[in-house]
Design a protein around this motif. Structure first.
Motif, short mmCIF file in Angstrom:
data_model
loop_
_atom_site.label_atom_id
_atom_site.label_comp_id
_atom_site.label_asym_id
_atom_site.label_seq_id
_atom_site.Cartn_x
_atom_site.Cartn_y
_atom_site.Cartn_z
N PHE A 39 0.81 -1.22 0.00
CA PHE A 39 0.00 0.00 0.00
C PHE A 39 0.85 1.28 0.00
CE2 PHE A 39 -3.03 -3.13 1.45
CZ PHE A 39 -4.22 -2.73 0.86
N ASP A 40 2.16 1.14 -0.16
CA ASP A 40 3.03 2.33 -0.07
C ASP A 40 2.70 3.38 -1.13
OD1 ASP A 40 3.95 0.82 -2.18
OD2 ASP A 40 6.02 0.68 -1.48
N SER A 41 2.35 2.94 -2.34
CA SER A 41 2.04 3.89 -3.41
C SER A 41 0.76 4.67 -3.12
CB SER A 41 1.90 3.16 -4.75
OG SER A 41 3.13 2.58 -5.14
N ILE A 42 -0.25 3.97 -2.68
CA ILE A 42 -1.56 4.61 -2.49
C ILE A 42 -1.62 5.43 -1.21
CG2 ILE A 42 -2.83 2.87 -1.16
CD1 ILE A 42 -5.04 3.15 -3.36
N ILE A 43 -0.68 5.21 -0.29
CA ILE A 43 -0.66 5.95 0.97
C ILE A 43 -0.44 7.45 0.73
CG2 ILE A 43 0.86 6.41 2.95
CD1 ILE A 43 0.79 3.44 3.56
N LEU A 44 0.39 7.80 -0.22
CA LEU A 44 0.58 9.21 -0.56
C LEU A 44 -0.39 9.68 -1.63
CD1 LEU A 44 4.39 10.11 -0.48
CD2 LEU A 44 2.70 10.12 1.35
N ALA A 45 -0.83 8.77 -2.47
CA ALA A 45 -1.75 9.14 -3.56
C ALA A 45 -3.14 9.49 -3.02
CB ALA A 45 -1.85 8.02 -4.58
N ALA A 46 -3.64 8.73 -2.05
CA ALA A 46 -5.00 8.92 -1.55
C ALA A 46 -5.25 10.33 -1.00
CB ALA A 46 -5.32 7.87 -0.48
N PRO A 47 -4.37 10.88 -0.15
CA PRO A 47 -4.63 12.24 0.34
C PRO A 47 -4.64 13.28 -0.78
CG PRO A 47 -2.98 11.15 1.71
CD PRO A 47 -3.19 10.29 0.50
N MET A 48 -3.81 13.09 -1.80
CA MET A 48 -3.76 14.06 -2.89
C MET A 48 -5.01 13.96 -3.77
SD MET A 48 -1.19 15.78 -2.18
CE MET A 48 -1.34 16.86 -3.62
N VAL A 49 -5.53 12.75 -3.98
CA VAL A 49 -6.78 12.59 -4.73
C VAL A 49 -7.92 13.23 -3.95
CG1 VAL A 49 -8.46 10.94 -5.62
CG2 VAL A 49 -6.02 10.51 -5.94
N TYR A 50 -7.94 13.00 -2.65
CA TYR A 50 -8.97 13.62 -1.80
C TYR A 50 -8.87 15.14 -1.88
CZ TYR A 50 -11.51 14.97 2.43
OH TYR A 50 -12.38 15.59 3.30
N PHE A 51 -7.67 15.67 -1.80
CA PHE A 51 -7.44 17.10 -1.90
C PHE A 51 -7.97 17.66 -3.21
CE2 PHE A 51 -4.59 20.45 -3.57
CZ PHE A 51 -4.84 21.45 -2.64
N TYR A 52 -7.72 16.95 -4.30
CA TYR A 52 -8.18 17.40 -5.62
C TYR A 52 -9.70 17.50 -5.67
CZ TYR A 52 -9.63 17.08 -10.49
OH TYR A 52 -10.27 17.29 -11.69
N PHE A 53 -10.39 16.46 -5.22
CA PHE A 53 -11.86 16.47 -5.31
C PHE A 53 -12.48 17.48 -4.34
CE2 PHE A 53 -11.31 12.41 -7.55
CZ PHE A 53 -12.19 12.63 -8.61
N ARG A 54 -11.85 17.69 -3.19
CA ARG A 54 -12.34 18.72 -2.29
C ARG A 54 -12.12 20.11 -2.88
NH1 ARG A 54 -15.88 18.14 1.54
NH2 ARG A 54 -14.92 19.83 2.73
N LEU A 55 -11.04 20.26 -3.61
CA LEU A 55 -10.70 21.56 -4.19
C LEU A 55 -11.69 21.94 -5.28
CD1 LEU A 55 -8.40 23.70 -3.98
CD2 LEU A 55 -7.31 22.54 -5.91
N ILE A 56 -12.15 20.98 -6.07
CA ILE A 56 -13.03 21.31 -7.19
C ILE A 56 -14.51 21.18 -6.84
CG2 ILE A 56 -11.29 20.53 -8.86
CD1 ILE A 56 -13.04 18.03 -9.31
N SER A 57 -14.80 20.66 -5.63
CA SER A 57 -16.21 20.47 -5.27
C SER A 57 -16.88 21.81 -4.95
CB SER A 57 -16.32 19.53 -4.06
OG SER A 57 -15.74 20.10 -2.93
#
Length: 274
Positions: free
Chosen positions: A256-274
């Motif tokens: 899960f090392d790859s998704i551990i840093l990817a998940a917060p950034m994906v969440y940030f993106y969708f919160r930013l555009i919502s």
């Protein structure tokens, strides 16, 4: 069974369990990922012992479980967001408990305990907001498509980077941390992932092409950095794998090392555009 056969069998079982649990419904998703959150956080604390720290595993894991459950309940619309206030006394409890441990390295103990919650628990807990996206009706509905897409992007990027890098790799990406990673492999994995994003936007029309491409780009960049960060941690304590949970593949953090840093950034993106 040789090592290659063991790796293939373990990989197939892992993917089937993960995809099946996400696809079946919210409760199988919840059951699997609260277990993963618990085991991965515990695995991180075991690594911390190798770094000569004594993280508070009991309160740390209790806080980890509370974070995941509260995020699930909030995302699914069952409780208000103020339920996260319960995290505050748990964090305060970490500092108070440390007073009674008579440790020579309280800074180190507290730092590793809280780092486990920030680095491992919180990204996994954010999965809850991916499977319960905002609804026009105001009532969250379980939808596994985005989370499934992120995992697919991670797997395509990792596989593409390995295949292209092993064949055409010449220039090292970050030799000090990961001598086998190359720029050619990373670019190859990125191109394949971007191509997959186009296909995914057709399969999941609720997410437009731009959203899927941005998520794929985030996954490629943050996922690669997440892999390097975990390699940095392991090198600092001179271990090859974060654990032995998956025969032939290492520990949960290795998967899960790859998704551990990817998940917060994906969440940030969708919160930013919502």
């Amino acid at each position: 069974m040789n090592n290659l056969q063991q790796r293939i069998l373990t990989g197939i079982l892992f993917v089937c369990t993960l995809v099946g649990s996400i696809a079946i419904g919210k409760w199988t998703f919840f059951a699997l990922f609260i277990l993963i959150s618990y085991l991965a956080t515990n695995e991180f604390y075991h690594l911390a012992y190798r770094a000569k720290a004594r993280p508070n595993r009991k309160i740390g894991i209790a806080t980890s479980i509370y974070i995941f459950i509260s995020f699930f309940l909030i995302a699914s619309g069952l409780v208000p967001s103020k339920v996260t206030l319960g995290i505050i006394p748990l964090i305060v409890g970490l500092f108070v408990y440390e007073l009674y441990r008579d440790s020579k390295v309280p800074f180190l103990n507290l730092a590793f305990t809280i780092l486990g919650l920030v680095y491992v628990t919180t990204p996994l807990a954010l999965f809850n907001f991916f499977v319960f996206p905002p609804s026009v009706t105001g009532t969250p509905v379980y939808s596994p498509h985005l989370l499934m897409g992120i995992f697919i992007f991670v797997w395509i990027n990792d596989s593409g980077a390995y295949l292209v890098g092993s064949r055409f790799g010449r220039h090292k990406l970050f030799e000090r941390i990961s001598p086998k990673k190359t720029w050619e492999g990373s670019i190859g994995g990125g191109v394949l992932t971007m191509s997959a994003a186009v296909v995914m936007s057709r399969i999941f029309p609720q997410y437009g092409l731009i959203d899927m491409v941005v998520v794929a780009l985030i996954t490629v960049i943050a996922g690669t950095l997440g892999d390097l960060v975990e390699s940095m941690f392991k090198r600092s304590i001179e271990v090859k794998d974060s654990g032995s949970f998956f025969p032939g593949h290492g520990g949960l953090l290795d998967r899960f090392d790859s998704i551990i840093l990817a998940a917060p950034m994906v969440y940030f993106y969708f919160r930013l555009i919502s």
